[in-house]
Design a protein around this motif. Sequence first.
Motif, PDB file in Angstrom:
ATOM      1  N   ASN A 142      34.338  -0.707 -32.988  1.00  0.00           N
ATOM      2  CA  ASN A 142      33.835   0.376 -32.137  1.00  0.00           C
ATOM      3  C   ASN A 142      33.454   1.605 -32.964  1.00  0.00           C
ATOM      4  OD1 ASN A 142      33.126   1.788 -29.821  1.00  0.00           O
ATOM      5  ND2 ASN A 142      35.227   2.412 -29.357  1.00  0.00           N
ATOM      6  N   ASP A 144      30.296   2.736 -33.604  1.00  0.00           N
ATOM      7  CA  ASP A 144      28.999   3.347 -33.332  1.00  0.00           C
ATOM      8  C   ASP A 144      28.733   3.457 -31.833  1.00  0.00           C
ATOM      9  OD1 ASP A 144      27.957   3.122 -36.275  1.00  0.00           O
ATOM     10  OD2 ASP A 144      28.653   1.113 -35.739  1.00  0.00           O
ATOM     11  N   ASP A 145      27.721   4.270 -31.503  1.00  0.00           N
ATOM     12  CA  ASP A 145      27.279   4.371 -30.110  1.00  0.00           C
ATOM     13  C   ASP A 145      26.379   3.192 -29.744  1.00  0.00           C
ATOM     14  OD1 ASP A 145      28.498   6.945 -29.592  1.00  0.00           O
ATOM     15  OD2 ASP A 145      26.930   7.808 -30.868  1.00  0.00           O
ATOM     16  N   PHE A 146      25.452   2.865 -30.635  1.00  0.00           N
ATOM     17  CA  PHE A 146      24.463   1.831 -30.340  1.00  0.00           C
ATOM     18  C   PHE A 146      24.292   0.879 -31.521  1.00  0.00           C
ATOM     19  CE2 PHE A 146      23.028   5.496 -27.802  1.00  0.00           C
ATOM     20  CZ  PHE A 146      23.098   4.927 -26.535  1.00  0.00           C
ATOM     21  N   TYR A 147      23.822  -0.335 -31.179  1.00  0.00           N
ATOM     22  CA  TYR A 147      23.551  -1.362 -32.180  1.00  0.00           C
ATOM     23  C   TYR A 147      22.189  -1.963 -31.887  1.00  0.00           C
ATOM     24  CZ  TYR A 147      28.560  -0.770 -32.558  1.00  0.00           C
ATOM     25  OH  TYR A 147      29.801  -0.204 -32.695  1.00  0.00           O
ATOM     26  N   TYR A 274      25.195  -1.511 -26.481  1.00  0.00           N
ATOM     27  CA  TYR A 274      26.435  -0.757 -26.704  1.00  0.00           C
ATOM     28  C   TYR A 274      27.571  -1.493 -26.018  1.00  0.00           C
ATOM     29  CZ  TYR A 274      25.505   1.186 -22.008  1.00  0.00           C
ATOM     30  OH  TYR A 274      25.244   1.334 -20.666  1.00  0.00           O
ATOM     31  N   LYS A 278      32.226   1.192 -23.374  1.00  0.00           N
ATOM     32  CA  LYS A 278      31.940   2.422 -24.103  1.00  0.00           C
ATOM     33  C   LYS A 278      31.519   3.529 -23.149  1.00  0.00           C
ATOM     34  CE  LYS A 278      30.920   4.523 -28.144  1.00  0.00           C
ATOM     35  NZ  LYS A 278      31.822   4.594 -29.305  1.00  0.00           N
ATOM     36  N   LEU A 280      29.511   6.580 -22.975  1.00  0.00           N
ATOM     37  CA  LEU A 280      28.487   7.239 -23.782  1.00  0.00           C
ATOM     38  C   LEU A 280      28.613   8.751 -23.694  1.00  0.00           C
ATOM     39  CD1 LEU A 280      25.312   5.078 -22.994  1.00  0.00           C
ATOM     40  CD2 LEU A 280      26.832   4.917 -24.982  1.00  0.00           C
TER      41      LEU A 280
END
Length: 311
Positions: A142, A144-147, A274, A278, A280
């Motif tokens: 976990n 990052d915010d986005f992949y 994401y 999560k 955001l």
Amino acid sequence: MASIGTLRQLQILLALREHGSVTAASEALFLTQPTVSMQLKNLADKIGMPLYQQQGKKLQFTDAGLEVLKTAKDVVDCFDQLEMRLSALKGLEAGKLRIAVVSTAKYFIPHLLGEFCKLYPNVEVNFSVGNRQQIIDRMKDNLDDFYVFTYPPKEIKLVTTKFLDNPLVAIAHDQHPLTQKKRISLQQFFKLPFLLREQGSGTRYAIERFLEEKSLQLNTRMIIESNEAIRHSVMSDLGVSILSAYTLVYGEDAGLSVLPVTGLPIRSQWYLGYLENKQLSPIAQRFFDWVTTEGYKQLEKQSQKVLKHSR
């Protein structure tokens, strides 16, 4: 907090986990290596247990270290969320945005980030690049915010959205005899000496799935760990390969030709995703909304040049 360590010590521990060594963590945090080592020692002393141990060149976190990492991530995220909420109250569009992408996506995601940062100049972006397996590892932690990837892992619950085509095309040296052919069979192409990405690469994953579906085998000459190295190796006439058309458009593609192989390109999609659980941040939500509307339209325009390589 004082009894188990400071916020800065928790941030250093998280940097150690992300970057894999004291030296790399100190460089990422712009601190000296002795400072980082001392802070980590002080944190371990306060907790009363070792947090990690060195096994060869790799760090191995202890059970205590893993527990502290989980809490450290929650604590740092809470502070980041607070900072962004306070910025929102002041009428500022600011905050941190963490994005991790598979290596091929690095050719176009910066263009997307550049446009977004023009709209929100106070956003701080943490941009990480790795192969597919490395990005999956970041998801599990976990970080990052986005992949951004082409093949979402089935074992991780994600919210994903398709936002761009990703054709994988056959390439050869521009003086290769097959560049004169109007059509090349799959069997003929895959008998040629082939330059393959490393295990864990999304491109390799796509190629292996395609070969399995077609009951074909590769004539692998070399395993190479980057798109750039494969491109230059193909330019040197060491073999042929299959890469995303984006590596040709945004890279320096002089000396390469796309071969007209029957059944190619391999069709895949770029996904923005994401973690399902999560929460955001305000700026992350703003980025997601922008990418799936205006940002998506801008990328579609840029992708027209890419799609010409796949025909």
